[in-house]
Design an enzyme around this catalytic site. Structure first.
Site, PDB file in Angstrom:
ATOM      1  NE  ARG A  45      -2.600  -1.069   3.584  1.00 45.23           N
ATOM      2  CZ  ARG A  45      -2.501  -2.201   4.272  1.00 45.23           C
ATOM      3  NH1 ARG A  45      -2.817  -3.352   3.686  1.00 45.23           N
ATOM      4  NH2 ARG A  45      -2.092  -2.208   5.531  1.00 45.23           N
ATOM      5  CE  LYS A 136     -14.598  10.523   1.184  1.00 46.10           C
ATOM      6  NZ  LYS A 136     -14.568   9.429   0.190  1.00 46.10           N
ATOM      7  CD  GLU A 177     -18.138  11.374  -1.404  1.00 43.36           C
ATOM      8  OE1 GLU A 177     -18.218  10.503  -2.286  1.00 43.36           O
ATOM      9  OE2 GLU A 177     -17.153  11.492  -0.649  1.00 43.36           O
ATOM     10  CE  LYS A 222     -15.556  12.715  -3.951  1.00 42.74           C
ATOM     11  NZ  LYS A 222     -14.331  12.045  -3.469  1.00 42.74           N
TER      12      LYS A 222
END
Length: 340
Positions: A45, A136, A177, A222
């Site tokens: 990762r 977010k 979002e 978003k």
């Protein structure tokens, strides 16, 4: 405080730059790696994210900020340089995904509520200290003939608003979002149904943001584009752009500095084409991208988990970032893809 938030928010969406969503959870990145037969480990990762973040042309010219997963926020590159420092060196802004996922909503079959408000204020303080300047939170809205229910939309909107208020208290710009799913089940709704659900959802979201006293000037929206479900694709690029702009103009206050679209299951080129067409309209906001798969897929496949493919993977990532930067200015053309 609000003035500083406004400056960060504008920088996130200005100048044709947009956001790289590199906030895949450990389980989601495993699914991505499965497609190239690569085991998901902390090292793999790290190597993958490092390839993206060290793509200097892409990061400096086209990427305004990077949404990170908590592991990645604290991770270091192979040479020991914190990822946050690599991102900042490219004049890009580190951000952080703070929700802990959409979970089944009690008494609302087929619908979800996003969790993660418990302890969020303390976590935001730590994330700010680690270098994050935006966050977010994703609310997931299912679409079918009978869904969503008003109750689930209201609950998700309230959670988004509480999250946004906590972010602004912590001097962090919230990305709000509310995603009305294109690729959820059954995914056979048409663009009219998507427009109806997206419009009603955004109205409720902005009602709740006002109730929570969120500064609109210090946030980014978003949203999904207004588009057919994944199993009912018929609308043209021009129609998607027209319907999306119509819904946004009806619901999003001009005080919001910017809109950064999610790609939401679109193909790589669809997401770029739709963004460019939307930017062909006269808009009261800066409109750009906040893409994950639509920026990363070709780079991931090209890299294929191999060190010798890093440069080629970076070229793919840079190309996609450039195409979406052009789209954020309304200047993308299909022939530019063929030229690449």
């Amino acid at each position: 405080m609000s003035e500083r938030l406004e400056e960060i928010a504008v920088k996130m969406v200005a100048g044709g730059r947009g956001l790289l969503a590199a906030d895949e959870s450990t389980s989601t990145i495993k699914k991505r790696f499965d497609t190239i037969n690569l085991e998901s480990t902390e090292t793999s990762r790290r190597d993958y994210r490092e390839m993206l973040f060290r793509s200097e042309d892409a990061m400096k010219k086209y990427i305004s900020g990077v949404i990170l997963y908590e592991e990645t926020l604290y991770q270091k590159a192979a040479d020991g340089t914190p990822f946050v420092d690599i991102i900042k060196a490219a004049d890009s802004i580190p951000g952080i995904k703070v929700d802990i996922g959409a979970k089944p909503m009690a008494k609302f079959p087929g619908e979800t509520i996003t969790e993660g408000l418990d302890g969020l204020a303390d976590r935001l303080a730590k994330y700010y200290e680690a270098g994050a300047r935006f966050a977010k939170w994703r609310g997931v809205i299912a679409i079918s003939e009978t869904l969503p229910t008003r109750g689930s939309v209201r609950a998700n909107a309230q959670a988004l608003a509480r999250y946004a208020a906590l972010c602004q208290e912590a001097r962090i710009v919230p990305i709000v979002e509310p995603e009305c799913l294109m690729d959820g089940k059954p995914g056979n709704h048409n663009i009219d149904r998507c427009a109806e659900v997206t419009e009603s959802t955004l109205r409720i979201v902005f009602e709740e943001l006002a109730e929570a006293r969120v500064s609109l000037e210090g946030m980014i929206l978003k949203p999904n584009m207004v588009i057919d479900g994944k199993n009912a694709r018929k609308a043209s690029v021009a129609e998607v752009a027209e319907r999306t702009v119509q819904v946004l103009k009806r619901t999003v206050p001009s005080a919001v500095p910017g809109i950064a679209f999610l790609s939401g299951g679109q193909t790589t080129e669809e997401a770029t084409a739709h963004l460019s067409a939307i930017n062909g309209y006269d808009l009261p906001w800066l409109v750009t991208f906040s893409y994950g798969r639509a920026l990363q897929d070709s780079a991931l496949k090209t890299w294929n988990g191999k060190q010798e493919n890093v440069a080629a993977g970076q070229r793919e990532f840079t190309h996609r970032a450039e195409m979406n930067s052009l789209a954020a200015k309304g200047n993308w053309k299909a022939e530019l893809e063929k030229a690449a």
